[in-house]
Design an enzyme around this catalytic site. Structure first.
Site, mmCIF file in Angstrom:
data_model
loop_
_atom_site.group_PDB
_atom_site.id
_atom_site.type_symbol
_atom_site.label_atom_id
_atom_site.label_comp_id
_atom_site.label_asym_id
_atom_site.label_seq_id
_atom_site.Cartn_x
_atom_site.Cartn_y
_atom_site.Cartn_z
ATOM 1 N N ASP A 60 0.830 -1.210 0.000
ATOM 2 C CA ASP A 60 0.000 0.000 0.000
ATOM 3 C C ASP A 60 0.871 1.270 0.000
ATOM 4 O O ASP A 60 1.766 1.411 0.842
ATOM 5 C CB ASP A 60 -0.902 -0.026 1.244
ATOM 6 C CG ASP A 60 -2.003 1.009 1.183
ATOM 7 O OD1 ASP A 60 -1.686 2.211 1.041
ATOM 8 O OD2 ASP A 60 -3.184 0.633 1.272
ATOM 9 N N ARG A 62 0.380 4.104 0.996
ATOM 10 C CA ARG A 62 0.255 5.006 2.156
ATOM 11 C C ARG A 62 1.113 4.564 3.348
ATOM 12 O O ARG A 62 1.100 5.204 4.392
ATOM 13 C CB ARG A 62 -1.221 5.075 2.595
ATOM 14 C CG ARG A 62 -2.142 5.622 1.520
ATOM 15 C CD ARG A 62 -3.586 5.352 1.845
ATOM 16 N NE ARG A 62 -3.892 3.918 1.863
ATOM 17 C CZ ARG A 62 -5.084 3.405 2.166
ATOM 18 N NH1 ARG A 62 -6.077 4.214 2.482
ATOM 19 N NH2 ARG A 62 -5.277 2.103 2.155
ATOM 20 N N HIS A 114 -1.500 -2.886 8.300
ATOM 21 C CA HIS A 114 -2.108 -1.557 8.490
ATOM 22 C C HIS A 114 -3.624 -1.669 8.417
ATOM 23 O O HIS A 114 -4.158 -2.482 7.660
ATOM 24 C CB HIS A 114 -1.589 -0.563 7.437
ATOM 25 C CG HIS A 114 -2.040 -0.873 6.046
ATOM 26 N ND1 HIS A 114 -3.089 -0.210 5.431
ATOM 27 C CD2 HIS A 114 -1.611 -1.793 5.157
ATOM 28 C CE1 HIS A 114 -3.246 -0.705 4.213
ATOM 29 N NE2 HIS A 114 -2.381 -1.666 4.013
HETATM 30 ZN ZN LIG Z 1 -2.564 -3.250 2.680
#
Ligand SMILES: [Zn+2]
Length: 232
Positions: A60, A62, A114
């Protein structure tokens, strides 16, 4: 190439070029910042690496590994994939663990999941996701292993968050199942495996407080690949 294809290609270039220009510009700025802070920065970087940490996290965008942990280039060996999985037949993650433990001698292995993980969310949906099916099946297996606990959570968001945490813990367990980790710990008392979750809402890392010693003992009941030295 036909005229319309050429137009499409030049339109694509116009879209892509500015962002690449920005990347090269920012790269030069980064080089300047590093060199200003330490004129020998790149000499040291090119001399070799001996990071203390292996980080296994989600792809990801982020969740940038170095940035969230405040670690510099050279301080962490990184592997990222969708939903921070450690499947035992995945040559990629297994090679990373093997290299990090046996050659880099990392002291800590951090699995970092996350909240709001799209990979884990996808594994909760009843749909054929093509190539992703066998990958995400690992997360469905985590659900099955903890079905009772998860089904008892009535709120969807809370159940989703707990599956994210359990998925991190299972990845820790899978790391501990490897010969590299068991043998290194037997001989050197490292690496220690840690399970963390990054919260996108406040940027904080939460420690799932995996009890490494207890998990190692438990794993070795069935998956022991380092029986240890025989007592005299
Ligand atoms: Zn993820």
């Amino acid at each position: 190439m036909g005229e319309s294809q050429q137009t499409t290609a030049s339109n694509m270039n116009r879209l892509i070029r500015p962002s690449l220009d920005t990347i090269f510009k920012k790269n030069k700025e980064w080089v300047a910042t590093k060199t200003n802070g330490d004129p020998a920065f790149f000499d040291k970087l090119s001399a070799g690496q001996s990071p203390d940490y292996l980080y296994i996290g989600c792809s990801d965008s982020r969740v940038p590994a170095n940035e969230i942990m405040g670690l510099e280039a050279g301080e962490v060996f990184v592997h990222r994939n969708i939903a921070n999985l450690v499947p035992n037949v995945d040559l990629n993650v297994m090679s990373v663990i093997n290299y990090a433990v046996r050659h880099l001698h990392v002291k800590h292995i951090i699995v970092c999941g996350h909240y709001n993980c799209g990979g884990v969310k996808a594994a909760l949906t009843s749909a054929d996701l093509g190539l992703l099916n066998p990958w995400l099946r690992n997360i469905r297996d985590v659900y099955r292993l903890h079905e009772q606990e998860l089904d008892a959570i009535k709120e969807d968001d809370k159940r989703y968050n707990r599956l994210i945490e359990l998925n991190v813990i299972e990845s820790c367990r899978n790391i501990i199942k490897t010969a590299a980790v068991q043998q290194s710990y037997e001989n050197n008392q490292y690496p220690i495996v840690h399970g963390l979750v990054f919260d996108l809402r406040d940027g904080l890392l939460r420690d799932l407080e995996v009890d490494f010693e207890a998990m190692l003992r438990d794993v070795k009941k069935i998956y022991c690949l380092a029986p240890g030295k025989k007592s005299e």
